[in-house]
Design an enzyme around this catalytic site. Structure first.
Site, mmCIF file in Angstrom:
data_model
loop_
_atom_site.group_PDB
_atom_site.id
_atom_site.type_symbol
_atom_site.label_atom_id
_atom_site.label_comp_id
_atom_site.label_asym_id
_atom_site.label_seq_id
_atom_site.Cartn_x
_atom_site.Cartn_y
_atom_site.Cartn_z
ATOM 1 N N HIS A 148 0.837 -1.220 0.000
ATOM 2 C CA HIS A 148 0.000 0.000 0.000
ATOM 3 C C HIS A 148 0.863 1.258 0.000
ATOM 4 O O HIS A 148 1.204 1.790 1.055
ATOM 5 C CB HIS A 148 -0.930 -0.036 1.231
ATOM 6 C CG HIS A 148 -1.989 1.027 1.211
ATOM 7 N ND1 HIS A 148 -3.205 0.845 1.841
ATOM 8 C CD2 HIS A 148 -2.038 2.261 0.660
ATOM 9 C CE1 HIS A 148 -3.945 1.935 1.677
ATOM 10 N NE2 HIS A 148 -3.247 2.809 0.965
ATOM 11 N N PHE A 182 2.720 6.589 -4.817
ATOM 12 C CA PHE A 182 3.913 7.236 -5.359
ATOM 13 C C PHE A 182 3.592 8.468 -6.214
ATOM 14 O O PHE A 182 4.492 9.111 -6.745
ATOM 15 C CB PHE A 182 4.778 6.230 -6.136
ATOM 16 C CG PHE A 182 5.636 5.357 -5.222
ATOM 17 C CD1 PHE A 182 5.644 5.540 -3.847
ATOM 18 C CD2 PHE A 182 6.437 4.357 -5.759
ATOM 19 C CE1 PHE A 182 6.425 4.740 -3.017
ATOM 20 C CE2 PHE A 182 7.235 3.559 -4.930
ATOM 21 C CZ PHE A 182 7.226 3.749 -3.559
ATOM 22 N N ASN A 203 -4.739 6.138 -7.194
ATOM 23 C CA ASN A 203 -5.287 7.504 -7.135
ATOM 24 C C ASN A 203 -4.271 8.560 -7.553
ATOM 25 O O ASN A 203 -4.004 9.520 -6.849
ATOM 26 C CB ASN A 203 -5.871 7.814 -5.750
ATOM 27 C CG ASN A 203 -4.850 7.726 -4.619
ATOM 28 O OD1 ASN A 203 -3.858 7.008 -4.731
ATOM 29 N ND2 ASN A 203 -5.065 8.461 -3.553
ATOM 30 N N HIS A 216 -10.988 0.931 0.783
ATOM 31 C CA HIS A 216 -10.852 1.950 1.825
ATOM 32 C C HIS A 216 -12.235 2.087 2.431
ATOM 33 O O HIS A 216 -13.164 2.512 1.752
ATOM 34 C CB HIS A 216 -10.383 3.274 1.210
ATOM 35 C CG HIS A 216 -10.357 4.413 2.179
ATOM 36 N ND1 HIS A 216 -9.226 5.131 2.446
ATOM 37 C CD2 HIS A 216 -11.335 4.964 2.954
ATOM 38 C CE1 HIS A 216 -9.491 6.073 3.344
ATOM 39 N NE2 HIS A 216 -10.778 5.993 3.672
ATOM 40 N N ASP A 248 0.643 2.504 3.820
ATOM 41 C CA ASP A 248 -0.153 3.630 3.322
ATOM 42 C C ASP A 248 0.744 4.866 3.184
ATOM 43 O O ASP A 248 0.361 5.972 3.583
ATOM 44 C CB ASP A 248 -1.358 3.906 4.231
ATOM 45 C CG ASP A 248 -2.382 4.820 3.548
ATOM 46 O OD1 ASP A 248 -2.227 5.089 2.348
ATOM 47 O OD2 ASP A 248 -3.325 5.255 4.232
ATOM 48 N N HIS A 296 2.806 14.159 1.077
ATOM 49 C CA HIS A 296 2.355 15.475 0.624
ATOM 50 C C HIS A 296 3.483 16.456 0.921
ATOM 51 O O HIS A 296 4.427 16.131 1.651
ATOM 52 C CB HIS A 296 1.084 15.890 1.365
ATOM 53 C CG HIS A 296 -0.072 14.963 1.169
ATOM 54 N ND1 HIS A 296 -0.805 14.907 0.010
ATOM 55 C CD2 HIS A 296 -0.599 14.011 1.987
ATOM 56 C CE1 HIS A 296 -1.751 13.988 0.122
ATOM 57 N NE2 HIS A 296 -1.650 13.418 1.314
ATOM 58 N N PRO A 354 -4.891 14.596 3.810
ATOM 59 C CA PRO A 354 -4.582 13.504 4.726
ATOM 60 C C PRO A 354 -3.469 12.613 4.158
ATOM 61 O O PRO A 354 -3.415 12.398 2.954
ATOM 62 C CB PRO A 354 -5.897 12.727 4.809
ATOM 63 C CG PRO A 354 -6.552 12.967 3.484
ATOM 64 C CD PRO A 354 -6.143 14.350 3.056
ATOM 65 N N GLY A 355 -2.613 12.095 5.015
ATOM 66 C CA GLY A 355 -1.600 11.156 4.551
ATOM 67 C C GLY A 355 -0.274 11.333 5.259
ATOM 68 O O GLY A 355 0.125 12.450 5.596
HETATM 69 N N1 LIG Z 1 -4.516 7.650 3.661
HETATM 70 C C1 LIG Z 1 -4.633 8.918 3.363
HETATM 71 O O1 LIG Z 1 -4.908 9.718 4.260
HETATM 72 N N2 LIG Z 1 -4.457 9.377 2.115
HETATM 73 C C2 LIG Z 1 -4.230 8.620 0.924
HETATM 74 C C3 LIG Z 1 -5.470 8.006 0.398
HETATM 75 C C4 LIG Z 1 -5.936 6.788 1.174
HETATM 76 O O2 LIG Z 1 -5.238 5.790 1.282
HETATM 77 O O3 LIG Z 1 -7.071 6.797 1.664
HETATM 78 C C5 LIG Z 1 -3.618 9.526 -0.114
HETATM 79 O O4 LIG Z 1 -3.587 9.161 -1.296
HETATM 80 O O5 LIG Z 1 -3.126 10.590 0.251
HETATM 81 ZN ZN LIG Z 2 -3.716 4.764 0.930
HETATM 82 ZN ZN LIG Z 3 -7.306 4.668 2.014
#
Ligand SMILES: NC(=O)N[C@@H](CC(=O)O)C(=O)O
Ligand SMILES: [Zn+2]
Ligand SMILES: [Zn+2]
Length: 424
Positions: free
Chosen positions: A55, A58, A89, A169, A290, A294, A308-309
């Site tokens: 997961h 990139f 995505n 998700h 995951d 960013h 988010p991330g």
């Molecule tokens: N996990 C996240 O908060 N963000 C992910 C998307 C995802 O995995 O839901 C992303 O692509 O930034």
């Molecule tokens: Zn993700």
């Molecule tokens: Zn996700």
């Protein structure tokens, strides 16, 4: 005469062997001295199968300013990963055969580790052609999708007799919408956890389980984050596998106080008692990072506007080996969750095990190496982590992809990553 000989590899606590590599594959595992044109003495260091992160994001193509296949794969190598599976995505999304082929080309041009790809899903008529390209799964964001659309994906996969899993998700849009209404006026980072409460995930997991059961088709639940969502899954083991991230395993919403929106992620960090812990790992199939990078500027935009991330490729093994050093997790668990499990679930037949005939992918680990996690040392473009300052014990000191050393002593070298087709 082998191409490469890895000497003194500790593959179990009390088992040290020599590994002969030919043509990128494990040709011989032996106690004997083997002859080879090149040799590396691993001096009794623990050798795990090359790690697999099922997961990662990139961001390539379309969002390369956040990460690209080169920097993302360098971060992977740095963290002990020899294979990653990238999420769809990107911009445009990887939801048709043309974009899927394009992403294979991008990865083959830039990646220094091997990679598989999850396909996106928007139109059932694209599925047949995408299947020929051997995706690891079809990924659905339940917070964006509608049940009849997801149902159509399952039906099409059944019609085509495909065993490719649906990866999900799980967060329910209605629950999120109603929770948000109640938070008007709040702008503290903690509000984000309230906006996407545990119920949103638990209800969404239940919906997905109903679809999996109805169609008798395998589902993989990404980044499970609540104890009760894990309980909801329990009776459906025949159809469902699940994954946890390092942040959901080790942090709670208290981190939002110290790290603010840097710790903002979907699903959000949970309040203490609601979330999962290392003691739950026996009931979870894999750890997926995951890795969701960013820019710092984006992450500092405030609780509702920051994306988010969290980027995790360069911290997860250090975190887990620290748990190993504390006796809270076994090395077998690390191997199952970061190599064997992802290889099995996503059909990476030549990966995940140290066995003759498999790809010569290895993560060499020093269980005693101690240090402090610092995001400014990341190879990822994303220089932040809610684990900043964490004192770890244990890390990867070498990453090998099909017999080629791509990381040594923390320094990432050149590599030649290839696309790995999934065989389900
Ligand atoms: N996990 C996240 O908060 N963000 C992910 C998307 C995802 O995995 O839901 C992303 O692509 O930034
Ligand atoms: Zn993700
Ligand atoms: Zn996700």
């Amino acid at each position: 005469m082998f191409d490469l000989l890895l000497e003194n590899c500790r593959i179990e606590r009390d088992l040290i062997v020599n590994i002969g590599v030919d043509d990128g594959r494990i040709a011989r595992i032996s106690h004997e001295k083997l002859r080879a044109s090149e040799r590396i003495d691993l001096k009794g260091y623990f050798v795990l199968p090359g790690l697999i992160d099922a997961h990662v994001h990139f961001r390539d193509p379309g969002l390369e300013y956040k990460e690209d296949f080169r920097t993302g794969s360098m971060a992977a190598a740095h963290g002990g990963f020899s294979t990653v599976i990238d999420m769809p995505n990107t911009i445009p999304p990887t939801d048709n055969a043309r974009e899927f082929r394009r992403k294979i080309r991008i990865g083959e041009g830039k990646s220094i580790v091997d990679f598989g790809l999850h396909a996106g899903y928007s139109d059932p008529s694209e599925i047949e052609e995408v299947l020929e390209l051997k995706p690891a799964s079809f990924k659905v964001f339940m917070d964006l999708a509608e049940i009849p659309m997801v149902d159509a994906l399952f039906r099409r996969l059944r019609e085509l007799s495909s065993g490719v899993p649906v990866t999900v998700h799980c967060e329910n849009r209605e629950v999120i919408g109603r929770s948000m209404e109640k938070l008007e006026g709040r702008d503290d980072p903690f509000a984000y956890s309230l906006a996407r409460p545990p119920l949103a995930e638990e209800v969404s997991v239940a919906e997905v389980l109903a679809l999996a059961l109805h169609h008798g088709h395998p589902v993989h639940v990404c980044h499970l984050s609540t104890r009760k969502a894990l309980e909801v899954i329990e009776p459906f083991r025949d159809y469902v596998t699940c994954e946890v991230t390092p942040h959901h395993l080790l942090l709670d919403s208290g981190s939002l106080e110290g790290f603010g929106t840097l710790a903002k992620t979907n699903p959000p960090l949970r309040a203490r008692g609601e979330g999962l812990s290392p003691e739950d790992l026996g009931r979870i199939n894999i750890i997926g990072t995951d890795h969701a990078p960013h820019t710092l500027e984006e992450k500092e935009r405030g609780v509702w506007d920051a994306p988010p991330g969290i980027p995790n490729l360069e911290v997860v093994l250090r975190l887990l080996l620290t748990l190993v050093s504390m006796g809270r997790v076994s090395l077998e668990t690390v191997r199952r969750m970061l190599a064997e499990g992802p290889a099995r679930i996503f059909g990476l037949r030549s990966k995940g095990h140290i066995r003759e005939g498999m790809d010569a992918d290895f993560a060499v680990v020093d269980l005693k190496a101690a240090g402090t996690i610092r995001a400014d040392e990341f190879y990822s473009k994303a220089h932040y982590t809610p684990f900043e300052g964490f004192k770890y014990t244990g890390e990867a000191v070498m990453t090998i992809v099909r017999g080629q050393v791509v990381m040594e002593d923390g320094e990432v070298l050149e590599g030649d990553g290839r696309y790995v087709a999934s065989e389900h």
